[in-house]
Design a protein around this motif. Sequence first.
Motif, PDB file in Angstrom:
ATOM      1  N   GLY A 167       0.586  12.545  -1.174  1.00 57.61           N
ATOM      2  CA  GLY A 167      -0.708  11.893  -1.328  1.00 57.61           C
ATOM      3  C   GLY A 167      -1.735  12.324  -0.310  1.00 57.61           C
ATOM      4  N   GLY A 168      -1.608  13.528   0.214  1.00 56.66           N
ATOM      5  CA  GLY A 168      -2.607  14.062   1.132  1.00 56.66           C
ATOM      6  C   GLY A 168      -2.385  13.726   2.589  1.00 56.66           C
ATOM      7  N   ILE A 169      -1.377  12.923   2.891  1.00 56.14           N
ATOM      8  CA  ILE A 169      -1.107  12.551   4.285  1.00 56.14           C
ATOM      9  C   ILE A 169       0.368  12.757   4.588  1.00 56.14           C
ATOM     10  CG2 ILE A 169      -1.097  10.685   5.987  1.00 56.14           C
ATOM     11  CD1 ILE A 169      -3.498   9.494   4.571  1.00 56.14           C
ATOM     12  N   GLU A 170       0.622  13.535   5.633  1.00 57.67           N
ATOM     13  CA  GLU A 170       2.001  13.758   6.079  1.00 57.67           C
ATOM     14  C   GLU A 170       2.068  13.545   7.581  1.00 57.67           C
ATOM     15  OE1 GLU A 170       4.053  17.249   4.418  1.00 57.67           O
ATOM     16  OE2 GLU A 170       2.183  17.598   3.338  1.00 57.67           O
ATOM     17  N   GLY A 171       2.984  12.718   8.021  1.00 55.91           N
ATOM     18  CA  GLY A 171       3.147  12.473   9.451  1.00 55.91           C
ATOM     19  C   GLY A 171       1.880  11.932  10.096  1.00 55.91           C
ATOM     20  N   GLY A 172       1.101  11.164   9.328  1.00 54.79           N
ATOM     21  CA  GLY A 172      -0.123  10.596   9.860  1.00 54.79           C
ATOM     22  C   GLY A 172      -1.309  11.539   9.849  1.00 54.79           C
ATOM     23  N   MET A 173      -1.140  12.735   9.279  1.00 51.66           N
ATOM     24  CA  MET A 173      -2.230  13.708   9.259  1.00 51.66           C
ATOM     25  C   MET A 173      -2.536  14.136   7.834  1.00 51.66           C
ATOM     26  SD  MET A 173      -1.200  16.228  12.404  1.00 51.66           S
ATOM     27  CE  MET A 173       0.453  16.565  11.835  1.00 51.66           C
ATOM     28  N   SER A 174      -3.791  14.448   7.588  1.00 50.98           N
ATOM     29  CA  SER A 174      -4.163  14.993   6.291  1.00 50.98           C
ATOM     30  C   SER A 174      -3.550  16.371   6.161  1.00 50.98           C
ATOM     31  CB  SER A 174      -5.686  15.105   6.178  1.00 50.98           C
ATOM     32  OG  SER A 174      -6.026  15.891   5.050  1.00 50.98           O
ATOM     33  N   ASN A 175      -3.011  16.676   4.982  1.00 48.42           N
ATOM     34  CA  ASN A 175      -2.488  18.025   4.751  1.00 48.42           C
ATOM     35  C   ASN A 175      -3.473  18.855   3.929  1.00 48.42           C
ATOM     36  OD1 ASN A 175      -2.177  17.179   2.088  1.00 48.42           O
ATOM     37  ND2 ASN A 175       0.048  17.042   2.189  1.00 48.42           N
ATOM     38  N   LEU A 183      -7.110  -0.258   6.137  1.00 49.86           N
ATOM     39  CA  LEU A 183      -6.330  -0.280   7.375  1.00 49.86           C
ATOM     40  C   LEU A 183      -5.310   0.842   7.422  1.00 49.86           C
ATOM     41  CD1 LEU A 183      -5.752  -4.122   7.831  1.00 49.86           C
ATOM     42  CD2 LEU A 183      -7.099  -2.612   9.307  1.00 49.86           C
ATOM     43  N   VAL A 184      -4.666   1.119   6.293  1.00 51.36           N
ATOM     44  CA  VAL A 184      -3.680   2.205   6.246  1.00 51.36           C
ATOM     45  C   VAL A 184      -4.354   3.551   6.512  1.00 51.36           C
ATOM     46  CG1 VAL A 184      -2.095   3.466   4.726  1.00 51.36           C
ATOM     47  CG2 VAL A 184      -2.034   0.970   4.799  1.00 51.36           C
ATOM     48  N   VAL A 185      -5.511   3.783   5.892  1.00 52.04           N
ATOM     49  CA  VAL A 185      -6.242   5.040   6.111  1.00 52.04           C
ATOM     50  C   VAL A 185      -6.745   5.120   7.554  1.00 52.04           C
ATOM     51  CG1 VAL A 185      -8.294   6.360   5.456  1.00 52.04           C
ATOM     52  CG2 VAL A 185      -6.868   5.328   3.698  1.00 52.04           C
ATOM     53  N   ALA A 186      -7.274   4.015   8.080  1.00 48.92           N
ATOM     54  CA  ALA A 186      -7.755   4.001   9.468  1.00 48.92           C
ATOM     55  C   ALA A 186      -6.611   4.273  10.438  1.00 48.92           C
ATOM     56  CB  ALA A 186      -8.418   2.666   9.785  1.00 48.92           C
ATOM     57  N   ASN A 187      -5.432   3.740  10.147  1.00 46.46           N
ATOM     58  CA  ASN A 187      -4.271   3.992  11.000  1.00 46.46           C
ATOM     59  C   ASN A 187      -3.913   5.478  10.999  1.00 46.46           C
ATOM     60  OD1 ASN A 187      -2.073   3.037  12.678  1.00 46.46           O
ATOM     61  ND2 ASN A 187      -0.749   3.540  10.941  1.00 46.46           N
ATOM     62  N   ALA A 188      -3.922   6.098   9.816  1.00 42.11           N
ATOM     63  CA  ALA A 188      -3.633   7.531   9.737  1.00 42.11           C
ATOM     64  C   ALA A 188      -4.700   8.335  10.483  1.00 42.11           C
ATOM     65  CB  ALA A 188      -3.559   7.979   8.276  1.00 42.11           C
ATOM     66  N   LEU A 189      -5.951   7.930  10.361  1.00 41.70           N
ATOM     67  CA  LEU A 189      -7.047   8.611  11.047  1.00 41.70           C
ATOM     68  C   LEU A 189      -6.888   8.536  12.557  1.00 41.70           C
ATOM     69  CD1 LEU A 189      -9.817  10.026  10.416  1.00 41.70           C
ATOM     70  CD2 LEU A 189     -10.850   7.805  10.852  1.00 41.70           C
ATOM     71  N   THR A 190      -6.563   7.350  13.080  1.00 41.46           N
ATOM     72  CA  THR A 190      -6.403   7.223  14.531  1.00 41.46           C
ATOM     73  C   THR A 190      -5.117   7.888  15.016  1.00 41.46           C
ATOM     74  OG1 THR A 190      -5.455   5.008  14.295  1.00 41.46           O
ATOM     75  CG2 THR A 190      -7.812   5.143  14.747  1.00 41.46           C
ATOM     76  N   VAL A 199       0.866  -1.178   0.000  1.00 39.59           N
ATOM     77  CA  VAL A 199       0.000   0.000   0.000  1.00 39.59           C
ATOM     78  C   VAL A 199       0.897   1.221   0.000  1.00 39.59           C
ATOM     79  CG1 VAL A 199      -1.763   1.289   1.270  1.00 39.59           C
ATOM     80  CG2 VAL A 199      -1.795  -1.205   1.315  1.00 39.59           C
ATOM     81  N   GLU A 200       0.623   2.144  -0.906  1.00 39.99           N
ATOM     82  CA  GLU A 200       1.389   3.395  -0.902  1.00 39.99           C
ATOM     83  C   GLU A 200       0.438   4.572  -0.871  1.00 39.99           C
ATOM     84  OE1 GLU A 200       3.887   3.994  -4.331  1.00 39.99           O
ATOM     85  OE2 GLU A 200       2.213   4.100  -5.693  1.00 39.99           O
ATOM     86  N   ILE A 201       0.853   5.594  -0.185  1.00 38.38           N
ATOM     87  CA  ILE A 201       0.103   6.840  -0.159  1.00 38.38           C
ATOM     88  C   ILE A 201       0.925   7.844  -0.941  1.00 38.38           C
ATOM     89  CG2 ILE A 201      -0.806   8.681   1.299  1.00 38.38           C
ATOM     90  CD1 ILE A 201      -1.231   6.552   3.457  1.00 38.38           C
ATOM     91  N   GLY A 202       0.276   8.532  -1.872  1.00 40.61           N
ATOM     92  CA  GLY A 202       0.990   9.492  -2.715  1.00 40.61           C
ATOM     93  C   GLY A 202       1.985   8.777  -3.604  1.00 40.61           C
ATOM     94  N   ASP A 203       3.182   9.339  -3.675  1.00 42.23           N
ATOM     95  CA  ASP A 203       4.217   8.758  -4.522  1.00 42.23           C
ATOM     96  C   ASP A 203       4.960   7.617  -3.830  1.00 42.23           C
ATOM     97  OD1 ASP A 203       3.488  10.613  -6.372  1.00 42.23           O
ATOM     98  OD2 ASP A 203       5.316  11.807  -6.249  1.00 42.23           O
ATOM     99  N   ARG A 216      -0.507  22.168  -2.005  1.00 37.09           N
ATOM    100  CA  ARG A 216       0.803  21.622  -2.364  1.00 37.09           C
ATOM    101  C   ARG A 216       0.954  21.669  -3.877  1.00 37.09           C
ATOM    102  NH1 ARG A 216       3.838  20.474   2.311  1.00 37.09           N
ATOM    103  NH2 ARG A 216       2.284  20.466   3.935  1.00 37.09           N
ATOM    104  N   VAL A 217       2.160  21.905  -4.335  1.00 34.24           N
ATOM    105  CA  VAL A 217       2.392  21.986  -5.777  1.00 34.24           C
ATOM    106  C   VAL A 217       2.237  20.619  -6.439  1.00 34.24           C
ATOM    107  CG1 VAL A 217       4.112  22.522  -7.552  1.00 34.24           C
ATOM    108  CG2 VAL A 217       3.855  24.023  -5.574  1.00 34.24           C
ATOM    109  N   THR A 218       2.799  19.576  -5.834  1.00 38.77           N
ATOM    110  CA  THR A 218       2.802  18.261  -6.480  1.00 38.77           C
ATOM    111  C   THR A 218       1.967  17.198  -5.774  1.00 38.77           C
ATOM    112  OG1 THR A 218       4.765  17.584  -5.248  1.00 38.77           O
ATOM    113  CG2 THR A 218       5.133  18.633  -7.393  1.00 38.77           C
ATOM    114  N   ASN A 219       1.638  17.375  -4.523  1.00 42.21           N
ATOM    115  CA  ASN A 219       0.934  16.370  -3.712  1.00 42.21           C
ATOM    116  C   ASN A 219       1.660  15.026  -3.720  1.00 42.21           C
ATOM    117  OD1 ASN A 219      -0.979  15.338  -1.942  1.00 42.21           O
ATOM    118  ND2 ASN A 219      -2.453  14.870  -3.532  1.00 42.21           N
ATOM    119  N   ARG A 220       2.987  15.068  -3.651  1.00 43.71           N
ATOM    120  CA  ARG A 220       3.773  13.834  -3.578  1.00 43.71           C
ATOM    121  C   ARG A 220       3.422  13.006  -2.347  1.00 43.71           C
ATOM    122  NH1 ARG A 220       8.529  17.113  -5.515  1.00 43.71           N
ATOM    123  NH2 ARG A 220       8.736  16.485  -7.685  1.00 43.71           N
TER     124      ARG A 220
END
Length: 135
Positions: free
Chosen positions: A37-45, A101-108, A2-6, A31-35
């Motif tokens: 993928g909308g999540i940085e450090g477990g948080m939506s940017n 699961l990856v998205v739920a982990n970032a959400l929690t 599973v990958e988020i963004g690039d 963000r200029v490129t959204n590399r």
Amino acid sequence: GVEIGDGFDSARRPGSAAHDEIVRESGHTHRVTNRAGGIEGGMSNGEPIRIRVAFKPISTVPRALQTIDTLTGEAATALHQRSDTTAVVPGAVVAEAMASLVVANALTDKFGGDSIAQIQAALASYIESIPEVRR
């Protein structure tokens, strides 16, 4: 996987090429490129969340493979067997579950909580705190 963004592409870049500049245009910060993928450090940017999933190909081959006889250690030829030819359908379910699961982990990571109700309350409070979203 599973990958988020690039994700995997970013892992191959030098750090100097992995940045994602922030700009403000027409009153909107993005963000200029959204590399990321909308999540940085477990948080939506605030950018669209981009997720890709992949799974290995079905291991069916059109011929018997080389192996060894485990009793003698001598070279041998394996029996030619057909693998699961319907792995695509359950594989899609597994891939979707892993992405969830990856998205739920970032959400929690962002909102914590011991229950869905607590996460929903924290999410609602967060959304209300964003100036561009307030009504």
